[in-house]
Design a protein around this motif. Structure first.
Motif, PDB file in Angstrom:
ATOM      1  N   ILE A  14      35.467  28.082  31.915  1.00 40.08           N
ATOM      2  CA  ILE A  14      34.066  27.858  31.549  1.00 40.08           C
ATOM      3  C   ILE A  14      33.285  27.354  32.777  1.00 40.08           C
ATOM      4  CG2 ILE A  14      34.571  25.499  30.725  1.00 40.08           C
ATOM      5  CD1 ILE A  14      31.874  27.829  29.320  1.00 40.08           C
ATOM      6  N   VAL A  40      32.983  28.876  35.479  1.00 41.61           N
ATOM      7  CA  VAL A  40      32.173  30.007  35.953  1.00 41.61           C
ATOM      8  C   VAL A  40      30.808  29.999  35.248  1.00 41.61           C
ATOM      9  CG1 VAL A  40      31.980  32.530  35.866  1.00 41.61           C
ATOM     10  CG2 VAL A  40      34.088  31.466  36.668  1.00 41.61           C
ATOM     11  N   GLY A  41      30.824  29.781  33.931  1.00 44.45           N
ATOM     12  CA  GLY A  41      29.569  29.721  33.178  1.00 44.45           C
ATOM     13  C   GLY A  41      28.708  28.554  33.623  1.00 44.45           C
ATOM     14  N   ALA A  42      29.354  27.398  33.832  1.00 43.65           N
ATOM     15  CA  ALA A  42      28.606  26.204  34.229  1.00 43.65           C
ATOM     16  C   ALA A  42      27.965  26.418  35.601  1.00 43.65           C
ATOM     17  CB  ALA A  42      29.537  24.995  34.253  1.00 43.65           C
TER      18      ALA A  42
END
Lengths: 118, 457
Positions: free
Chosen positions: A43, A45-47
């Motif tokens: 996650i 990568v998303g952050a």
């Protein structure tokens, strides 16, 4: 990417997840839980994406908090899993306080198999 | 700075996803497990490098700084934690991952127009918050910052119901309005639901909840991937969601419980509360010296380590005792019940840490037929996993749970803290059998006394 393609990928990933994990021996259930736990740290990568788009300071602050948390999940997860598995690998090591357990073990193995034949 | 072609981005993400699948696959065998984990870490590093190369980003120094802080805190903790405290650390890492997913979803709300994207956002927000708060409670229970017993109070089911209904209402409102205030309310409701979900779960059931929350975080990460249109997050999150679900069911099955029973048992006033009743029926209790004689003159000893050994941190003493017995030419094995310790497989880790050879650790299916040939079964801090009631007493809370057949051994020695029943709160008839001897005391201290007595033989 369109919805159907994402749905296809999701469904296939569910089956891969079931298949890959259903064969894991119960000995390795704890490292497995820990390893899977590390993987969802991706996650990060998303952050990072969200933080990279932030222009408002408050949005950036919250996004950076997400980056810190996600990095902790990802890095900590892989490190702790590695520590566990390192011990599994080191099982045949000589125990420091007790001389030569390997030799003792071999001896008791031999007597054990004799007993088995009785 | 130039950016790589979107095709390359997709290919690199695909490579990372393959790495994650290989990581889980590597965990199939102790030989490949460590390499598998490293492959997973490589995939994660690859994915993080890819995101920096593929999108135009502001605030890069800040982001790198935040990553340094995150790894700077987590890596030393992960490196130094005691292996007995490892379950709570896994819970903690799981919780922060869920929290990160919830925050990402919260921030994406401002960019969302599509109703379906908002559905994914509210789902991520809610599940991520449940996972974060639930993991925090799990951590507190395992770290013994709060009671490990189930916490139940009148009106808990009503409160949980009200929170869930309010959460669904808020979620629907967020989907149609896109309101940030309502999203924050949803976040708070999710946190409350996480707390209420885990509070009534007690003792030995907590690890199953960690696994369940692990699956929840995986789902939240997968839906955040849908929100961001990022395939890697979808695949990785789904993998974890699926594997976590299987693992949760496997753990629950090994304990003869259903996942629903664990989560909602306490709501119904079920059997999870356990009993503190002390029976006054006569048992044969014994001294460390007597136990040492039994062990020292046996030919084959099977040690059954349980939760009590993990709590007393007696695994090193148990390993020393096994070595001392083997030095006398006695065949010693450890019989590992699937749920021994605090997590499935946890006991294997603890004993591996104490340098017990891999071949000495026998799984339940492998060792059960061998108890018949054993002179002594030494049960250290285990109770329910050796209780014959699981086979003989229909209607018993543990009926149907697979057990270790220690009753088949010629002699059974229990090292126990007291006559208090095990977690399931039921009597173990095996304690009153003529072949059974009990040695009362802390598992580690008892083992140490038996060890010195064996050495003195």
């Amino acid at each position: 990417m369109d919805g159907i393609a994402l749905l296809t990928i999701t469904v296939l990933a569910v089956f891969v997840g079931f298949e890959v994990v259903s064969k894991v021996s119960s000995t390795l259930h704890t490292p497995l839980m820990s390893g899977a736990n590390a993987i969802h740290g991706i996650i990060l990568v998303g952050a990072i994406i969200v933080a990279g788009q932030a222009s408002d300071p408050w949005v950036l602050a919250v996004a950076l908090l997400a980056v810190v948390l996600a990095t902790a999940n990802l890095v900590g997860g892989f490190v702790v899993t590695d520590r566990m598995l390192e011990m599994f690998r080191g099982r045949k090591r000589v125990a420091p306080p007790a001389g030569k357990p390997d030799a003792i073990k071999a001896e008791s193995r031999a007597s054990g198999s004799k007993e088995g034949m009785r | 700075m130039t950016f790589i072609d979107p095709v390359w981005t997709s290919l690199l993400y695909l490579a990372a996803a393959v790495c994650f699948i290989l990581a889980l696959k590597g965990l199939n065998s102790p030989r490949t497990a460590r390499r598998g984990n490293l492959v997973g870490a490589f995939g994660a590093a690859l994915a993080v490098a890819t995101v920096f190369m593929s999108v135009k980003m502001d605030n890069v120094p800040w982001i790198l700084g935040a990553m340094v802080v995150g790894s700077g805190v987590a890596a030393p903790v992960a490196r130094q934690v005691k292996m007995t405290q490892m379950p709570q650390l896994v819970a903690l890492f799981n919780g922060v991952g869920g929290g990160a997913a919830a925050l990402v979803a919260l921030l994406e709300l401002a960019h969302s127009e599509d109703h379906w994207v908002r559905v994914a956002i509210v789902f991520t927000l809610l599940v991520g918050a449940v996972s974060f708060a639930g993991s925090a409670i799990t951590f507190s229970k395992l770290q013994e910052l709060m009671t490990t017993r189930p916490v139940v109070f009148p009106g808990l089911p009503t409160l949980m119901g009200a929170v869930l209904i309010a959460a669904v209402g808020a979620a629907v409102a967020v989907v149609f309005s896109g309101s940030l205030a309502l999203a924050l309310l949803l976040l708070v409701l999710g946190l409350a639901a996480g707390v209420l979900l885990v509070l009534p779960v007690g003792g030995a059931d907590v690890p199953i909840v960690i696994s369940l929350l692990n699956a929840f975080t995986g789902l939240a990460v997968a839906t955040s991937g849908l929100v961001l249109g990022n395939v890697l997050l979808v695949v990785a999150g789904t993998l974890v969601g699926a594997s976590g679900t299987i693992l949760t069911r496997a753990m629950a099955a090994a304990m003869g419980r259903s996942v629903a029973g664990i989560l909602f048992g306490a709501f119904k006033g079920g059997s999870t509360a356990g009993s503190t009743a002390v029976s006054d029926r006569p048992v044969r209790s014994s001294s460390p010296e007597d136990v040492a004689v039994l062990l020292g003159y046996a030919q084959r000893v099977i040690i059954v380590p349980g939760y009590g050994l993990a709590v007393a941190q007696g695994q090193h003493t148990a390993a020393e005792l096994a070595l001392a017995l083997e030095a006398r030419g006695i065949d010693v094995d450890f019989a590992i019940h699937p749920v021994a310790g605090r997590m499935p497989g946890h006991m294997n880790v603890l004993l591996a840490e104490a340098n017990v050879p891999y071949e000495s650790l026998k799984e339940m299916g492998e060792i059960n037929s061998e108890f018949r040939t054993a002179d002594v079964a030494l049960v250290v801090g285990a109770n329910d996993v050796v209780n014959p009631a699981a086979k003989t007493t229909a209607g018993s809370p543990i009926y149907g749970m697979p057990i270790l057949e220690v009753a088949d051994a010629r002699q059974v020695v229990f090292l126990k803290r007291s006559m208090r029943p095990g977690f399931a709160g039921i009597e173990n008839e095996l304690m009153y059998e003529p072949q059974t001897t009990l040695l009362f005391g802390d598992a580690k201290e008892s083992l140490a006394k038996v060890l010195s007595a064996v050495k003195a033989l």
